[in-house]
Scaffold this motif. Structure first.
Motif, mmCIF file in Angstrom:
data_model
loop_
_atom_site.group_PDB
_atom_site.id
_atom_site.type_symbol
_atom_site.label_atom_id
_atom_site.label_comp_id
_atom_site.label_asym_id
_atom_site.label_seq_id
_atom_site.Cartn_x
_atom_site.Cartn_y
_atom_site.Cartn_z
ATOM 1 N N PHE A 153 3.011 7.351 -25.938
ATOM 2 C CA PHE A 153 3.169 5.891 -25.923
ATOM 3 C C PHE A 153 3.052 5.271 -27.312
ATOM 4 O O PHE A 153 3.371 4.104 -27.507
ATOM 5 C CB PHE A 153 2.136 5.260 -24.982
ATOM 6 N N ASP A 162 4.299 4.320 -30.504
ATOM 7 C CA ASP A 162 5.610 4.232 -31.141
ATOM 8 C C ASP A 162 5.553 4.280 -32.659
ATOM 9 O O ASP A 162 6.582 4.128 -33.332
ATOM 10 C CB ASP A 162 6.358 2.973 -30.680
ATOM 11 N N TYR A 195 6.258 9.902 -29.901
ATOM 12 C CA TYR A 195 6.730 8.783 -29.081
ATOM 13 C C TYR A 195 7.899 9.209 -28.197
ATOM 14 O O TYR A 195 8.842 9.848 -28.635
ATOM 15 C CB TYR A 195 7.160 7.631 -29.977
ATOM 16 N N SER A 247 7.459 5.877 -22.094
ATOM 17 C CA SER A 247 6.730 4.673 -22.480
ATOM 18 C C SER A 247 7.220 3.453 -21.715
ATOM 19 O O SER A 247 6.420 2.619 -21.280
ATOM 20 C CB SER A 247 6.882 4.435 -23.983
ATOM 21 N N TRP A 282 4.734 1.464 -19.280
ATOM 22 C CA TRP A 282 4.442 0.058 -19.591
ATOM 23 C C TRP A 282 4.666 -0.820 -18.365
ATOM 24 O O TRP A 282 3.833 -1.674 -18.029
ATOM 25 C CB TRP A 282 5.303 -0.400 -20.752
#
Length: 273
Positions: free
Chosen positions: A245, A247, A252, A257, A261
């Motif tokens: 998660f 970035d 990443y 992600s 989210w």
């Protein structure tokens, strides 16, 4: 979208603490609150950005600085030192991070001043992973502060953590029965049966398939939670590594992600309403 952000110092039981707070500038009255618990790297730009993202979703969001001692960072764990460690570790494959021989060989290629600082900061930084119960006291002090703070008083509080902060988010659920919910991003869950029994809120977790040291522990925790009649939902993302998660780092994973989210916001909308 205008935010009000600030660093706040507060005192609990004679100890001074420090946290970053964010909320929508046009928000009215106390807000349900999300505590954002840092990765190993501290309250860096990524954690501050996440805090602001949760604020933009309509919450008071706060990130306690777990490396502050009586409200201040020691030089050895300053933000500049930790950024230097991150830059150095980016030159190594992750398995070499804890290989002293490989790490020293790589350090020899660095300027002398950097070698000295890395050798001093590296053990201090990674020793934090062995001090989670002590660091948790700062998070608990944050919850106590929020109970009287004008922008959170009387509102529900939930937590989300990343890496070591993920583990601490789950630990907080066991330590504080008033917590409304806990989110664990790829953090360990080494909780005893007594701690599992103490959890009163729903817990949700997000893990990477290519992070077996962490992800392999999830089914056992899920079984323990189910046996104790607790709510635990989790998802393991294919092809995702530890830290997927973040970035600002090489691990990443955009698809994982994006999904995590959305699920996190839905979870907070449910438990903090």
């Amino acid at each position: 979208m205008s935010l009000h952000t600030e660093w706040i110092q507060f005192e609990q039981d004679g100890v001074r603490h420090r946290l970053y707070a964010a909320r929508l500038a046009r928000a009215k009255g106390p807000l349900p609150t999300v505590i954002v618990i840092q990765e190993l790297w501290g309250t860096d730009a990524h954690i501050l950005d996440l805090t602001e993202r949760f604020a933009k979703a309509g919450y008071l969001a706060v990130a306690p600085d777990l490396f502050a001692e009586n409200g201040e960072r020691r030089d050895v764990l300053s933000e500049e030192r930790i950024e230097e460690i991150k830059s150095f570790l980016d030159t190594l494959a992750p398995p070499s991070w804890h290989d002293p021989a490989a790490r020293e060989a790589a350090l020899e290629q660095q300027p002398a001043a950097i070698r000295e600082r890395v050798r001093e900061t590296f053990p201090e930084l990674f020793a934090s992973l062995t001090k989670l119960p002590e660091l948790l006291e700062t998070v608990k002090a944050t919850v106590s502060f929020l109970s009287a703070y004008e922008w959170s008083k009387g509102q529900k509080v939930a937590s989300v953590g990343y890496c070591m902060g993920g583990a601490m988010s789950t630990m907080l659920a066991a330590a504080l029965p008033q917590l409304a919910g806990a989110v664990n991003y790829y953090g360990r869950m080494p909780l005893s049966k007594e701690e599992v029994a103490a959890i009163q809120c729903p817990v949700i977790g997000f893990f990477g398939e290519k992070d077996p040291k962490i992800t392999s522990l999830v089914p056992e925790f899920a079984e323990a939670m189910e046996a104790a009649g607790k709510t635990f939902i989790y998802k393991v993302y294919e092809e995702a590594h530890h830290g997927f998660f973040n970035d600002s780092r090489g691990a990443y994973h955009v698809q994982a992600s994006r999904d995590a989210w959305e699920r996190t916001l839905n979870f907070f909308n449910k438990v903090l309403s």
